[in-house]
Design a protein around this motif. Structure first.
Motif, PDB file in Angstrom:
ATOM      1  N   ARG A  49       1.396  -3.032   0.161  1.00 56.56           N
ATOM      2  CA  ARG A  49       1.809  -2.376   1.413  1.00 56.56           C
ATOM      3  C   ARG A  49       3.188  -2.862   1.853  1.00 56.56           C
ATOM      4  N   TYR A  50       3.460  -4.150   1.622  1.00 53.53           N
ATOM      5  CA  TYR A  50       4.765  -4.689   2.005  1.00 53.53           C
ATOM      6  C   TYR A  50       5.858  -4.168   1.079  1.00 53.53           C
ATOM      7  N   ALA A 107       6.685  -0.694   1.998  1.00 55.30           N
ATOM      8  CA  ALA A 107       7.513  -0.591   3.204  1.00 55.30           C
ATOM      9  C   ALA A 107       8.974  -0.935   2.887  1.00 55.30           C
ATOM     10  N   ASP A 160      11.951   2.042   2.990  1.00 55.00           N
ATOM     11  CA  ASP A 160      12.970   2.034   4.037  1.00 55.00           C
ATOM     12  C   ASP A 160      13.302   0.576   4.345  1.00 55.00           C
ATOM     13  N   GLU A 192      15.863  -0.920   5.710  1.00 51.91           N
ATOM     14  CA  GLU A 192      16.384  -1.269   7.032  1.00 51.91           C
ATOM     15  C   GLU A 192      15.262  -1.333   8.063  1.00 51.91           C
ATOM     16  N   TYR A 193      14.334  -0.373   7.950  1.00 50.98           N
ATOM     17  CA  TYR A 193      13.213  -0.382   8.878  1.00 50.98           C
ATOM     18  C   TYR A 193      12.359  -1.638   8.672  1.00 50.98           C
ATOM     19  N   LEU A 247      13.345  -4.475   7.660  1.00 49.31           N
ATOM     20  CA  LEU A 247      14.087  -5.579   8.254  1.00 49.31           C
ATOM     21  C   LEU A 247      13.882  -5.592   9.771  1.00 49.31           C
ATOM     22  N   ALA A 248      13.967  -4.415  10.383  1.00 45.67           N
ATOM     23  CA  ALA A 248      13.793  -4.330  11.831  1.00 45.67           C
ATOM     24  C   ALA A 248      12.355  -4.618  12.241  1.00 45.67           C
ATOM     25  N   SER A 249      11.408  -4.508  11.298  1.00 48.99           N
ATOM     26  CA  SER A 249      10.013  -4.825  11.606  1.00 48.99           C
ATOM     27  C   SER A 249       9.725  -6.303  11.454  1.00 48.99           C
ATOM     28  N   GLY A 250      10.744  -7.071  11.086  1.00 48.38           N
ATOM     29  CA  GLY A 250      10.551  -8.506  10.961  1.00 48.38           C
ATOM     30  C   GLY A 250       9.956  -8.937   9.625  1.00 48.38           C
ATOM     31  N   LEU A 251       9.926  -8.042   8.623  1.00 50.72           N
ATOM     32  CA  LEU A 251       9.411  -8.434   7.304  1.00 50.72           C
ATOM     33  C   LEU A 251      10.442  -9.317   6.597  1.00 50.72           C
ATOM     34  N   LEU A 292      17.695  -5.259  17.369  1.00 52.39           N
ATOM     35  CA  LEU A 292      16.654  -5.234  16.348  1.00 52.39           C
ATOM     36  C   LEU A 292      16.881  -6.244  15.227  1.00 52.39           C
ATOM     37  N   LEU A 307      19.454  -6.125  13.157  1.00 52.97           N
ATOM     38  CA  LEU A 307      20.136  -5.483  12.031  1.00 52.97           C
ATOM     39  C   LEU A 307      21.644  -5.677  12.099  1.00 52.97           C
ATOM     40  N   TRP A 345       7.570  -8.846  16.390  1.00 51.79           N
ATOM     41  CA  TRP A 345       8.228  -7.560  16.164  1.00 51.79           C
ATOM     42  C   TRP A 345       7.294  -6.369  16.290  1.00 51.79           C
ATOM     43  N   ARG A 384      18.893   7.242  10.396  1.00 48.91           N
ATOM     44  CA  ARG A 384      18.994   7.648   9.010  1.00 48.91           C
ATOM     45  C   ARG A 384      17.717   8.344   8.545  1.00 48.91           C
ATOM     46  N   THR A 389      15.489   8.376   5.753  1.00 44.11           N
ATOM     47  CA  THR A 389      15.187   7.713   4.488  1.00 44.11           C
ATOM     48  C   THR A 389      13.719   7.832   4.145  1.00 44.11           C
ATOM     49  N   SER A 395       3.000   2.144   7.113  1.00 39.58           N
ATOM     50  CA  SER A 395       3.990   1.102   6.826  1.00 39.58           C
ATOM     51  C   SER A 395       4.626   0.582   8.112  1.00 39.58           C
ATOM     52  N   LEU A 442       2.931  -3.345   9.539  1.00 33.91           N
ATOM     53  CA  LEU A 442       2.742  -4.424   8.573  1.00 33.91           C
ATOM     54  C   LEU A 442       2.780  -5.802   9.193  1.00 33.91           C
ATOM     55  N   THR A 443       3.488  -5.935  10.313  1.00 38.37           N
ATOM     56  CA  THR A 443       3.541  -7.283  10.873  1.00 38.37           C
ATOM     57  C   THR A 443       2.197  -7.682  11.446  1.00 38.37           C
TER      58      THR A 443
END
Lengths: 282, 260
Positions: A153-154, A157, A161, A163-164, A166-170, B56, B58, B79, B88, B90, B105, B108-109
């Motif tokens: 799943r990771y 993700a 995407d 960038e997403y 990254l923004a989700s803190g993964l 965020l 980024l 988060w 974007r 994507t 997805s 996930l956190t």
């Protein structure tokens, strides 16, 4: 019922190695194709050749030196990818051709009397898998499947995407490095039977075939794994009977399956378009 | 509610945000409280996206401080409380994936590795898909959806972790008016539940009635901060960029829930 190919220990080892390749290569390849990095496995195969050469020259097990070279190559490739966007492909080219050139040159320095069948390393052979290799492959395959199934799943993700993610803190960099390392491990699992120049095919072609008829990520992975396993095992069998290099045989079978499914999918789409509205011209 | 009692959802103090050491947004002071619905406007290159990318993680924070829910962004870990809808496109990768897979997805956190998602987590995915009005498309392949529907999937992905702050970067760019209305209805439902919303846009369109406060950036600085009704007249100023005709504001929004 006796099956002739199973009478020989080397064939049993080759078929088991093929099974491991069929299970692991598509499960890693699906994330590479998703990120449009389909050829990365090919490059790591080139780098692994330098490792093989070092192993031959120093009389170390080539599988282990190939593993070391491929893992280092994978980490370098991933760091290059993260750092420089523009010169990335050039840097990769340097690494890949450096890998194969280094392999050829180092092999030429092997001590006199060493017989080196480079063809077997490049294009695969059914007779070369040792019992020790098979044990290493089994452990490596478990590592690969633990990562691709347990962290799927990771990886989805991050591949879908970045960038997403990254923004989700993964931990994106760590996940990318992990995928790169797992790719290099798969390269090594495949090196005996498929060969270093053809490894990437089994990471990519079964995926390409499966996605012609699937609509979800999960079903793509499942179908590609079945296709990859079928191609690898039947390719090893065909290689025995036809006396052909196993890697090339496996890849041709995988490509044949791709063509059959592609034609079938095109026909299906054509029929779907024309049947519900018989008066439509398309 | 006093400032001491409830930390701001977003707080910037003299914040510089940019790339390679060069600030795009400079010396920005901004506080966003829980439940606000912010419309962030400004011309291309004014720093709108850089600002939210700084929030965020980024884009690097070059100076000053940025905090989320009272925690400095560099130390912020929670988060799942922040949902992000990137500008974007994507969502269609190299491999087929369903709406449900893409939306999942987004949580996930909160989902642990090496474990199957729990029933509550699966339910959150279903709820998020329903909130954007795509329940009938949950099992459809992303590639078969229209651009506007794909944008709504990205919003559902951001909602899957049940965020307290939702950040949307140009969610309506290139989206037809029917999908803009659907999107505004989704946002109305969220605002009603108290979700703080930060909406970057060129034109508020059907979302205009929801917006409680308008910010206008120009050249990295805040040139307007006030109630939505006091937003500068669109045609007076050079910050306004047209993407075709002004969309029909559509039916009254807010209480009827998501529509398709």
């Amino acid at each position: 019922m006796e099956i002739e190919v199973l009478q020989y220990a080397f064939m049993r080892r080759a078929l088991l190695a093929a099974l491991l390749i069929g299970l692991t290569a598509p499960s890693v390849g699906v994330y590479l194709v998703q990120r449009r990095l389909a050829l990365i496995g090919d490059g790591l195969g080139h780098v692994a050749l330098t490792g093989v050469a070092v192993g031959l020259v120093t009389s170390t097990t080539p599988v282990l030196t190939a593993l070391a070279a491929a893992v280092v190559g994978a980490v370098v490739v991933e760091l290059i990818r993260v750092k420089g966007r523009t010169s990335g492909d050039v840097a990769l080219a340097v690494l890949f051709y450096g890998g194969i050139a280094g392999g050829v040159v180092i092999v030429s320095q092997a001590p006199p009397g060493t017989t080196v069948n480079l063809d077997a390393y490049l294009f695969g052979a059914i007779t070369t898998t040792t019992a020790g290799d098979l044990r290493v492959f089994a452990v490596l395959s478990l590592v690969v499947l633990a990562v691709t199934l347990g962290l799927g799943r990771y990886l989805f993700a991050v591949s879908n995407d970045e960038e997403y993610a990254l923004a989700s803190g993964l931990p994106v960099l760590r996940l990318n490095l992990l995928l790169a390392v797992v790719t290099s491990v798969t390269v090594v699992v495949s090196m005996r039977v498929v060969g270093l120049l053809l490894i990437s095919a089994l990471m990519v072609i079964p995926i390409a075939t499966a996605q012609l008829v699937t609509r979800s990520f999960r079903s793509t992975v499942v179908l590609a794994t079945l296709l990859g396993t079928a191609a690898a095992v039947s390719g090893v069998g065909a290689s025995y009977y036809a006396d052909t290099p196993s890697g090339g045989t496996i890849v041709l079978i995988a490509i044949a399956a791709f063509l059959v499914v592609a034609v079938g999918a095109a026909l299906r789409d054509h029929l779907r378009r024309s049947t519900p509205t018989p008066d439509a011209d398309a | 509610m006093t400032e001491a009692a409830a930390p701001a959802v977003v707080e910037l103090r003299r914040a510089d945000i940019g790339y390679e050491g060069r600030p795009v947004v400079a010396g920005l002071d901004l506080r966003i409280d829980a439940g606000e619905v912010i419309g962030l406007l400004g011309p291309n290159g004014s720093g709108k996206s850089t600002l939210v990318r700084g929030l965020l993680g980024l884009a690097p924070i070059l100076g000053g401080s940025v905090s989320l829910f009272g925690v400095d962004r560099h130390r912020f870990k929670d988060w799942a409380r922040v949902g992000y809808v990137p500008q974007r496109q994507t969502v269609v990768g190299g491999i087929p994936s369903t709406v449900r897979e893409v939306v999942a997805s987004g949580q996930l956190t909160s989902v642990r590795p090496f474990r199957r998602p729990r029933a509550a987590e699966r339910a959150a995915v279903v709820d998020a898909i329903e909130a954007v009005g795509l329940a009938d498309k949950a099992k459809a392949a992303m590639a078969t959806l229209s651009g506007g529907q794909q944008r709504r999937v990205l919003i559902a992905r951001a909602l899957a972790s049940a965020p307290d702050l939702l950040v949307l970067d140009e969610p309506t760019a290139g989206v037809d008016s029917a999908n803009q209305v659907a999107l505004a209805a989704t946002l109305a439902g969220l605002a009603e539940r108290g979700t703080t919303i930060l909406l970057i846009t060129h034109e508020l369109g059907p979302a205009e009635p929801l917006v409680t406060r308008t910010l206008v950036l120009r050249a990295g600085r805040l040139v307007h901060d006030g109630p939505a009704s006091e937003a500068p007249d669109e045609h007076d100023d050079d910050w306004h960029h047209h993407h075709g005709d002004h969309p029909d504001p559509g039916p009254a929004l807010g209480l009827e829930g998501p529509c398709t």
